[in-house]
Write a protein that holds these residues in place. Sequence first.
Motif, PDB file in Angstrom:
ATOM      1  N   ALA A 269      -5.417   3.158  13.092  1.00 13.86           N
ATOM      2  CA  ALA A 269      -4.939   4.115  14.157  1.00 13.86           C
ATOM      3  C   ALA A 269      -4.405   5.617  13.306  1.00 13.86           C
ATOM      4  O   ALA A 269      -4.088   6.515  13.987  1.00 13.86           O
ATOM      5  N   LEU A 270      -4.500   5.426  11.870  1.00 13.88           N
ATOM      6  CA  LEU A 270      -4.272   6.686  11.174  1.00 13.88           C
ATOM      7  C   LEU A 270      -5.128   7.150  10.356  1.00 13.88           C
ATOM      8  O   LEU A 270      -5.944   6.440   9.674  1.00 13.88           O
ATOM      9  N   ALA A 271      -5.222   8.496  10.326  1.00 14.53           N
ATOM     10  CA  ALA A 271      -6.343   9.226   9.583  1.00 14.53           C
ATOM     11  C   ALA A 271      -5.710  10.205   8.799  1.00 14.53           C
ATOM     12  O   ALA A 271      -4.884  11.037   9.451  1.00 14.53           O
ATOM     13  N   PHE A 272      -5.851  10.527   7.566  1.00 17.48           N
ATOM     14  CA  PHE A 272      -5.330  11.678   6.819  1.00 17.48           C
ATOM     15  C   PHE A 272      -6.333  12.110   5.835  1.00 17.48           C
ATOM     16  O   PHE A 272      -7.173  11.186   5.388  1.00 17.48           O
ATOM     17  N   GLU A 273      -6.203  12.946   5.229  1.00 21.65           N
ATOM     18  CA  GLU A 273      -6.495  13.524   3.883  1.00 21.65           C
ATOM     19  C   GLU A 273      -5.794  13.996   3.022  1.00 21.65           C
ATOM     20  O   GLU A 273      -4.894  14.883   3.214  1.00 21.65           O
TER      21      GLU A 273
ATOM     22  N   ARG B 177       2.307  13.540  29.035  1.00 18.50           N
ATOM     23  CA  ARG B 177       0.556  13.263  29.464  1.00 18.50           C
ATOM     24  C   ARG B 177       0.292  12.740  28.229  1.00 18.50           C
ATOM     25  O   ARG B 177       0.220  13.278  27.145  1.00 18.50           O
ATOM     26  N   PRO B 178      -0.799  11.591  28.154  1.00 23.11           N
ATOM     27  CA  PRO B 178      -1.289  10.973  27.221  1.00 23.11           C
ATOM     28  C   PRO B 178      -2.568  11.780  26.868  1.00 23.11           C
ATOM     29  O   PRO B 178      -3.097  12.521  27.632  1.00 23.11           O
ATOM     30  N   VAL B 179      -2.775  11.889  25.455  1.00 20.99           N
ATOM     31  CA  VAL B 179      -4.247  12.409  24.944  1.00 20.99           C
ATOM     32  C   VAL B 179      -4.751  11.233  24.196  1.00 20.99           C
ATOM     33  O   VAL B 179      -4.250  10.442  23.797  1.00 20.99           O
ATOM     34  N   ASP B 180      -6.021  11.663  24.058  1.00 21.22           N
ATOM     35  CA  ASP B 180      -6.993  10.809  23.037  1.00 21.22           C
ATOM     36  C   ASP B 180      -6.502  11.009  21.567  1.00 21.22           C
ATOM     37  O   ASP B 180      -6.363   9.629  20.691  1.00 21.22           O
ATOM     38  N   TYR B 181      -6.275  12.206  21.093  1.00 23.29           N
ATOM     39  CA  TYR B 181      -6.141  12.207  19.705  1.00 23.29           C
ATOM     40  C   TYR B 181      -4.880  13.486  19.455  1.00 23.29           C
ATOM     41  O   TYR B 181      -4.874  14.188  19.964  1.00 23.29           O
TER      42      TYR B 181
ATOM     43  N   GLN C 129      -5.953   7.665  18.225  1.00 27.22           N
ATOM     44  CA  GLN C 129      -5.810   8.068  16.772  1.00 27.22           C
ATOM     45  C   GLN C 129      -4.913   9.153  16.454  1.00 27.22           C
ATOM     46  O   GLN C 129      -5.060   9.963  17.252  1.00 27.22           O
ATOM     47  N   VAL C 130      -4.197   8.780  15.522  1.00 24.40           N
ATOM     48  CA  VAL C 130      -3.320   9.825  14.975  1.00 24.40           C
ATOM     49  C   VAL C 130      -3.829  10.385  13.564  1.00 24.40           C
ATOM     50  O   VAL C 130      -3.785   9.896  12.830  1.00 24.40           O
TER      51      VAL C 130
END
Length: 704
Positions: A331-335, A600-604, A666-667
Amino acid sequence: MSETHLTEMEKEVLRLDGTIFLEGDAGAGKTTLGVGRLLTMLDAGVPAESILVLLPQRTLASPYTEALRSSTLGPSGEVTVATIDGLARRSISLFWPLIAARAGFGLPQEPPSFLTLETAQYIMSRIVQPFRDRGYFSSVSIRPSRLAGQILDNLNKAASVGFSCTEISQRLKDAWGGETSRRATYDQAQEAAMAFREYCLANNLLDFSLRVELFAQHLLALPQGRDYLFGTHCHLIADNVEEDTPVAHDTLREWLNHCQSALVIYDRDAGYRAFLGADPLGAQALREHCSSHLSLPGSHVTSPALRSLAREIGEGLNRPVTHESGDPRSALAFESGAHFHPQMLDWVTGEIVRLVKTEGVAAREIVVLAPYLGDALRFSLAERLGRHGIAARMHRPSRALREEPAVRCLLVLAALAHPDWGLRPSAVDFATMLDQAIDGMDLVRANLLARVVYRRSGDSYPRLAPFSEIEAATKERISYLLGGRYDDLRSWLLNYERGPRSELDHFFARLFGEILSQPGYGFHRDHQGAELVAVLIESVRKYRWGVGHHLPEEVISLGREYLDMVEQGVLAAQYVRRWEVPADDAVLLSPAYAFLMMNRPVDYQFWVSAGSTGWWERLYQPLTHPYVLRRDWPSGRVWTDADEYEARQDALYRLVLGLIRRCRRQVFLGISDLGEQGYEQRGPLLQVVQRMLRRHSRGGVTGV
C-alpha cells in the motif's frame, strides 16, 4: 438504497424510531446510511420541516444537500441542514426582541448584524490598534491580522466550550509554565477581547462567539425558544459529531430527550478540528443518551493492505488500531534516492504522469498533500504537471484573500477605477494584473506594457496611456492583439470612472461579467479564478451588510476601507464554494487537514515532504491554546513538554489514520534528504515509516 442488499444492522438504522448512536471508521458507510435514513423519512411522509440535519461544518453537508436536490420525493416544506451557528443565526433573528435587552445589547429595538470571520477580524483589528499604540503585545512577534485572529479564537473557544469569556486570561496563565512576560500578554489579550465584546454589545454586532453564547445561555433558557426548536425539529440526524464542540454536544444531549427519532453518527479516531474546539470524547459520551448503539465494521474504501498500513503506523505511534490482515508494503510507494527537494517533486510528478497517462487514472482521483501548502510548493507542482498537460487545482481554505492572484488582480483594477481613493498600485502589481486579466499575456510582455502605459508623475495619480501612444517597435513586441485587449480594458475603466459609482461588490460583478469573463480575457476559461471572484464578491457584500453602518466617521469610502482590510491580510471566511469539488479533471493540491474536512476518498494520495516536522508540529499561537481551553483540561494544571509531545503524537496518529481511511489504492511518500528550505528531513512521520519497513525487513529509507 436497495432493501434487499442491506444488512440487519443497516436495516435497523433505516427504521424511523428510537435514538441510535452509530459509529465506525471513515469509509464504513455511516453518512450513506444517514442520507438513506433522511430519504426514507421523506418517503414515509415525515414532514420535511420536522427534520434537522446537524453538522459541525457547512462543507460536510454536501451528501445530504445533493441527495435532497436529486430526490424525486417532492416533500412539502424544506429539510433544515445546518450547523449550531446556523441554528443560532435563525433562532436569534426570530427571537431577537425577547432576548436582546436581557443579553445586554445597547440597541435592543434595532435588528442585529451578523459578522463573518472577515468582518469580525476587521473590527477586532480596529479595537486592538489603540492597545498596540500603547505598547501592548510588544513581547510577541505576530502580524496584526494574526493577533486579531487569535484573540477572536479565544472568544470562540470560550463560547464553544461554555465558560465565561472573562476567564480566558486566567485559564491561559494557570497552564503557562514559561517566562513571566507571557502572563502579562495574556492579560492584554483579555483586555482587548473584552473591549471587542463591549463594542459588539453596544452596536448589535454578533460575531461567532456572541451568537453561540446567545443561543446557549439565553435562547435555550427561553421557554418559547426551546419549544420552537425542540418542537419544530423532532427528527434529528447529527453527523460527524466528533468534530463538533462541547456546547453543540450539550444541545444535542438535551434534544435527544425531546425528539421522536435521532441518528447520531460518530467517526472513530477522528476529531481533526481540535484547534477549533472539536471534542471527540464529548461526542462519544452521547452514546449513553441514545436508546441503541450500533458499530459499522470494516470499510468500503480502504483495502486490507491500507488498513494494515494504518495499523502499523498506529503501533509505531503507540496508538493501537484494530488488527487487520494484509501486507502494508504493497500500500506504500516511495523513492529513496532524492537528496534535494526539487528531485522529490520530480519523482512525485513522474508518478502522477505515469498514473494518468499510462494507467488511465482520472486526475481527480489523485491528491497531493502537505502539512502546509505554500505558494512555492503549489507553483512548483502545478508547473511541473502542466508541462505534461495535467491540470491541478489548489484547496487552501484558510488562505488570506490577498494571497490569491485572481483576487489581487481585481483589487488592482478597483484601485485604478477609483482614483479618488488615493491608492497607487505599484508597476509590478499593475503588470501582474495585466498578466492575469488578459488572455495570452505573459509577464515579460506585461512588464513591457506596464513600463510604457502606466505613467506616474510626482504625486499625481498614475495615468493609463492608450496603446496607440506606444512606439511601433514596442507595439510589435507586445502584439496588436494583446494591445487591443488592453485598450478595451482601459476604456471600460475610464467609462466606469466617468459614470455613476457602484458599491464595490456591484463593481466587481460588473467588471467580471462585462469584461474579464469575456473571450480574450483571463477569466474566460479560468473556473478556479471565477470561483475566487465569486468568493470576493460575497465577502464584500457581507462586509457591507455587516459593518457598513458602523464604520468610523473618518472613513471616506467603504470600498476603500475594504481594500485596506484585505491588504492587512485578514483570513478568508469559510465559503462553501471554495470547498466544492469541480467537474474539471484535475489533481488536487491541499493541506492535509483541509483535505480531511472535505471528507471525500480518492484512489491515490501523495504525501509530500514526508520527513518534514510540519506533519507533527502545531502552529505557533502565542495568544491562545487549543488544548488548555478545552472543557476536559484540569483547572490550574500547567501544560508541560510531556503534554505537548503526547498531543502532537495523537494529532499525527489521527491525521495519518484519517488520510489512509480516505485512500482506496495506494499512498506515495515524497521523501528527500533536504527540505524546501534546505534543512535535513528527520520528522516523526518518516521515522515511524522507517521503523515499520525495518520490521518487515525491506530495508531503510535513505537519509534516516
